[in-house]
Enzyme design. Structure first.
Site, PDB file in Angstrom:
ATOM      1  CG  PHE A  16      -1.589   1.248   1.585  1.00 47.30           C
ATOM      2  CD1 PHE A  16      -2.185   2.066   0.624  1.00 47.30           C
ATOM      3  CD2 PHE A  16      -1.620   1.658   2.907  1.00 47.30           C
ATOM      4  CE1 PHE A  16      -2.794   3.276   0.974  1.00 47.30           C
ATOM      5  CE2 PHE A  16      -2.235   2.848   3.274  1.00 47.30           C
ATOM      6  CZ  PHE A  16      -2.807   3.665   2.304  1.00 47.30           C
ATOM      7  CB  ALA A  86       6.898  -4.781   7.670  1.00 44.58           C
ATOM      8  CE1 TYR A 152       3.461  -4.370  12.138  1.00 43.36           C
ATOM      9  CE2 TYR A 152       1.970  -3.125  13.561  1.00 43.36           C
ATOM     10  CZ  TYR A 152       2.844  -3.178  12.489  1.00 43.36           C
ATOM     11  OH  TYR A 152       3.107  -2.051  11.760  1.00 43.36           O
ATOM     12  CE  LYS A 156       7.386  -1.962  11.704  1.00 38.61           C
ATOM     13  NZ  LYS A 156       8.087  -2.001  10.381  1.00 38.61           N
ATOM     14  CG  LEU A 276     -14.664  -7.046  19.450  1.00 38.19           C
ATOM     15  CD1 LEU A 276     -15.540  -7.530  20.588  1.00 38.19           C
ATOM     16  CD2 LEU A 276     -14.592  -5.517  19.444  1.00 38.19           C
TER      17      LEU A 276
END
Length: 336
Positions: A16, A86, A152, A156, A276
């Site tokens: 993206f 990533a 995640y 990072k 959720l």
């Protein structure tokens, strides 16, 4: 740092943000090599959808960021690297955390080691606002404590620290850009704004969503891309972490209503419990302090405040509402 005459590499160029960044660099006349994920379909990801005149100017390198030899080959002869490759989906990091360690941590190490060996003039490493976790104060400065509330985010944080360690240990010229929640055309439906827009565009009026109370600092893709380029050009960013955001905080619930207004519909919201996050994993509040970006390279968002957010949503909704683009999305399935 003048990057006009330099050979540039963009890892994650098929994604993206990476595809938008690659296109903008080409439009500015830069010499760009795009590192895309190898696959048997010979797909270049979102770069397949780039204008033909842009694609003709891109040198494509197909590989895997987890392969140190391929990464070094891709970086050879490049003087500046934008490292975006990533895994970024938070729910998938609950499912397959090992792949996040390999891609986000080991992949970043491969870039840094190759940069050191090859004498690359600068690496712009991509962080994320998720490393801050739920804000302890707002707006969030770069010195805010780091809190991993998902696998995640943990990978990072580790990747960011690896990048800074190479700067401190080996004087590798690294800059870290920390984008807050970027949105715009081409974004994956794993993100909330495309999830909302695609459901509405395909005729749904009862939307399936997760939590509505968390707030985010949504930054339109054009502003994020400008941030990457400004960080690359500024010598003052070496060894620094810099937030890039809209300086505007909005809840997910308010975002739904703004999108519905932009698209001229009325909607209801149905909570989908599959969407959720675990309670302790949900990041409740994000809002960027962008003072440092303004001071170091005079960057500020063009799509700021409520008016800027609404304009960005209009542009995003227009793109997704195009039937040719919309058919690329499966709005009836939850994309982790």
């Amino acid at each position: 740092m003048d990057i006009k005459e330099k050979k540039l590499l963009v890892t994650g160029a098929d994604g993206f943000i990476g595809s938008h960044l690659t296109e903008e660099l080409v439009r500015r006349g830069y010499d760009v090599r795009a590192f895309v994920y190898y696959n048997s379909f010979n797909s270049w990801g979102w770069l397949d959808h780039s204008p033909e005149q842009v694609k003709k100017e891109i040198e494509i390198f197909q590989g895997d960021i987890r392969d140190p030899y391929g990464v070094k080959a891709a970086m050879r002869d490049c003087e500046l690297v934008f490292h975006l490759a990533a895994l970024i989906a938070i729910p998938y990091s609950y499912h397959s955390p090992d792949t996040y360690v390999d891609t986000n941590m080991k992949g970043t190490l491969n870039v840094l080691q190759a940069a050191r060996d090859l004498g690359v003039q600068k690496v712009v490493h991509t962080s994320t606002s998720e490393v801050y976790g739920t804000a302890k104060y707002v707006p969030i400065l770069e010195t805010h404590p780091l809190q991993a509330q998902s696998p995640y985010a943990a990978t990072k944080i580790a990747a960011d620290q690896l990048a800074l360690s190479f700067y401190r240990s080996f004087n590798t010229p690294v800059s870290i850009i920390r984008p807050f929640n970027t949105y715009g055309p081409r974004q994956s439906a794993r993100a909330v704004i495309p999830t909302i827009i695609t459901q509405i565009a395909k005729g749904e009026r009862k939307l399936k969503l997760g939590a509505l109370t968390p707030t985010r600092d949504f930054n339109y893709i054009d502003d994020t891309v400008r941030g990457f380029i400004e960080v690359a050009q500024s010598n003052a960013t070496i060894g620094e972490v810099v937030n890039v955001g809209s300086d505007f905080e909005v809840s997910i619930g308010e975002t739904v209503q703004t999108i519905a207004e932009v698209m001229g519909v009325k909607v209801e919201i149905e909570t989908d419990h599959e969407r959720l996050r675990p309670e302790k994993s949900e990041v409740e509040r994000l809002w960027a302090d962008i003072t440092k970006a303004k001071q170091l390279f005079a960057w500020k968002p063009n799509f700021s405040g409520k008016a800027g957010f609404k304009l960005g949503l209009q542009k995003t909704a227009e793109w997704f509402s195009n039937p040719a683009n919309l058919r690329l999305y499966k709005e009836d399935r939850y994309n982790i």
